[in-house]
Design an enzyme around this catalytic site. Structure first.
Site, PDB file in Angstrom:
ATOM      1  N   ILE A   1      75.224  50.911  20.157  1.00 23.37           N
ATOM      2  CA  ILE A   1      76.098  52.082  20.101  1.00 23.37           C
ATOM      3  C   ILE A   1      77.224  51.913  21.109  1.00 23.37           C
ATOM      4  CG2 ILE A   1      76.244  54.565  20.540  1.00 23.37           C
ATOM      5  CD1 ILE A   1      73.497  54.882  19.493  1.00 23.37           C
ATOM      6  N   CYS A   2      78.401  52.381  20.740  1.00 26.28           N
ATOM      7  CA  CYS A   2      79.584  52.322  21.600  1.00 26.28           C
ATOM      8  C   CYS A   2      79.291  52.913  22.984  1.00 26.28           C
ATOM      9  CB  CYS A   2      80.713  53.096  20.911  1.00 26.28           C
ATOM     10  SG  CYS A   2      82.257  53.031  21.782  1.00 26.28           S
TER      11      CYS A   2
END
Length: 160
Positions: free
Chosen positions: A98-99
């Site tokens: 995930i970013c």
């Protein structure tokens, strides 16, 4: 230094008590779209099943998410990874990473419930300004129907 070792041990025990308290809270007040908990009694390693939010291309899917709580938790954010493949601009399709921006404003008052709410919000409102998958982000912004179709197809294939 013995004093340093005792301080570290105390800190670890406090962190584990905090995690146990959060687990008890989630058991007592479950989230309607997320279930799960520690894997094999390892309080730092969680497996979560997250239901895709309504009104999104993910709505019929159930996504397995791995949550790893670092030794510095709650002062450091959990490491979150999608184990189920997902078509999303802020989640790496091949690794489920995930970013980082998602938890950039992390602080010790935040918790696992907040983490799961944040992930759900990301599914509802992808952030195409800070993508991990630039091509998907561009499609999300410029060809939303194509994006929705591909996201739904991946849900059908991977998240059922």
């Amino acid at each position: 230094n013995n004093k340093h070792a005792k301080t570290n041990k105390r800190r670890k025990m406090a962190a584990l008590r905090r995690i146990q308290k959060e687990l008890a809270d989630l058991d007592k007040n479950p989230m309607e779209y997320a279930t799960g908990g520690p894997v094999d009694d390892d309080l730092r390693n969680w497996q979560i099943m997250l239901s895709g939010p309504a009104e999104t291309p993910y709505k019929d899917g159930v996504f397995e998410i791995e949550l790893k709580l670092p030794a510095e938790y709650p002062f450091k954010a959990p490491e979150v990874k999608f184990k189920t493949k997902i078509y999303h601009p802020n989640i790496k399709t091949d690794t489920g990473e995930i970013c980082n921006d998602v938890f950039a404003k992390w602080g010790p008052t935040l918790n696992i419930r907040h983490t799961l709410n944040t992930i759900r919000e990301l599914l509802i409102s992808p952030n195409a300004e800070h993508p991990l998958e630039p091509d998907i982000a561009q499609e999300f912004m410029e060809k939303r129907a194509d994006f929705n179709k591909k996201a739904k197809e991946m849900v059908e294939k991977e998240a059922k």
